[in-house]
Design a protein around this motif. Structure first.
Motif, mmCIF file in Angstrom:
data_model
loop_
_atom_site.group_PDB
_atom_site.id
_atom_site.type_symbol
_atom_site.label_atom_id
_atom_site.label_comp_id
_atom_site.label_asym_id
_atom_site.label_seq_id
_atom_site.Cartn_x
_atom_site.Cartn_y
_atom_site.Cartn_z
ATOM 1 N N ASP A 12 0.848 -1.193 0.000
ATOM 2 C CA ASP A 12 0.000 0.000 0.000
ATOM 3 C C ASP A 12 0.887 1.248 0.000
ATOM 4 O O ASP A 12 0.888 2.035 0.930
ATOM 5 N N GLN A 26 -2.215 12.812 -10.109
ATOM 6 C CA GLN A 26 -3.634 12.672 -9.810
ATOM 7 C C GLN A 26 -3.827 11.371 -9.041
ATOM 8 O O GLN A 26 -3.210 10.366 -9.351
ATOM 9 N N ASP A 27 -4.706 11.409 -8.059
ATOM 10 C CA ASP A 27 -5.031 10.213 -7.285
ATOM 11 C C ASP A 27 -5.965 9.336 -8.116
ATOM 12 O O ASP A 27 -7.049 9.766 -8.516
ATOM 13 N N VAL A 28 -5.542 8.114 -8.382
ATOM 14 C CA VAL A 28 -6.327 7.217 -9.227
ATOM 15 C C VAL A 28 -7.719 6.955 -8.646
ATOM 16 O O VAL A 28 -8.679 6.777 -9.376
ATOM 17 N N MET A 29 -7.836 6.953 -7.341
ATOM 18 C CA MET A 29 -9.148 6.673 -6.740
ATOM 19 C C MET A 29 -10.165 7.757 -7.083
ATOM 20 O O MET A 29 -11.346 7.468 -7.240
ATOM 21 N N THR A 30 -9.734 9.008 -7.242
ATOM 22 C CA THR A 30 -10.678 10.048 -7.642
ATOM 23 C C THR A 30 -11.046 9.903 -9.116
ATOM 24 O O THR A 30 -12.144 10.275 -9.515
ATOM 25 N N ILE A 32 -11.369 6.999 -10.728
ATOM 26 C CA ILE A 32 -12.200 5.810 -10.960
ATOM 27 C C ILE A 32 -13.328 5.652 -9.957
ATOM 28 O O ILE A 32 -14.039 4.661 -9.987
ATOM 29 N N SER A 33 -13.547 6.626 -9.102
ATOM 30 C CA SER A 33 -14.515 6.467 -8.004
ATOM 31 C C SER A 33 -15.931 6.160 -8.479
ATOM 32 O O SER A 33 -16.673 5.454 -7.805
ATOM 33 N N ASP A 34 -16.337 6.668 -9.636
ATOM 34 C CA ASP A 34 -17.690 6.420 -10.139
ATOM 35 C C ASP A 34 -17.738 5.289 -11.157
ATOM 36 O O ASP A 34 -18.750 5.098 -11.831
ATOM 37 N N THR A 35 -16.671 4.531 -11.278
ATOM 38 C CA THR A 35 -16.571 3.469 -12.276
ATOM 39 C C THR A 35 -17.066 2.156 -11.685
ATOM 40 O O THR A 35 -16.735 1.804 -10.562
ATOM 41 N N TYR A 55 -6.957 -5.123 -7.582
ATOM 42 C CA TYR A 55 -6.347 -5.305 -6.270
ATOM 43 C C TYR A 55 -6.903 -6.546 -5.599
ATOM 44 O O TYR A 55 -7.934 -7.091 -5.985
ATOM 45 N N GLU A 57 -7.568 -8.059 -1.583
ATOM 46 C CA GLU A 57 -7.637 -7.698 -0.176
ATOM 47 C C GLU A 57 -7.519 -8.982 0.636
ATOM 48 O O GLU A 57 -8.299 -9.916 0.451
#
Length: 97
Positions: A12, A26-30, A32-35, A55, A57
């Motif tokens: 991580d 750019q933060d990848v989570m922002t 792809i957040s709506d994907t 990923y 977990e």
């Protein structure tokens, strides 16, 4: 890295991929957040670079020991036309329900 190379990032940690270090990160989570899971997205109109992300977990405490023993970046050799069917088959299997 060269065309066709892959890397596994087993920890991580923050990493940055790009063609120019002067481009703001750019933060990848922002991005792809709506994907929806399994969707294909295009960033900045697409181009000559493709990426596949995902990923795992782990809930077992032993996973922390395993991950601590791995290097932070694991390179995978260039994907060629000879091994592409195997790679693509693995991706299809990994995304099927």
């Amino acid at each position: 890295m060269t065309a066709g190379d892959c890397v596994l990032l087993p920890r991580d940690l923050a990493f940055r991929f790009g063609s120019d270090a002067d481009v703001p990160a750019q933060d990848v989570m922002t991005l792809i957040s709506d994907t929806q899971m399994g969707a294909v997205i295009t960033l900045n109109g697409g181009g000559e670079c493709s990426g596949v992300g995902g990923y795992f977990e782990f809930i077992d405490p032993q996973a922390d020991l395993l991950l601590s023993l791995l290097p932070p970046v694991i390179p995978i050799s260039v994907i060629t036309s000879d091994n592409m069917p195997c790679f693509q088959g693995g991706l299809r299997h990994g995304t099927s329900s």
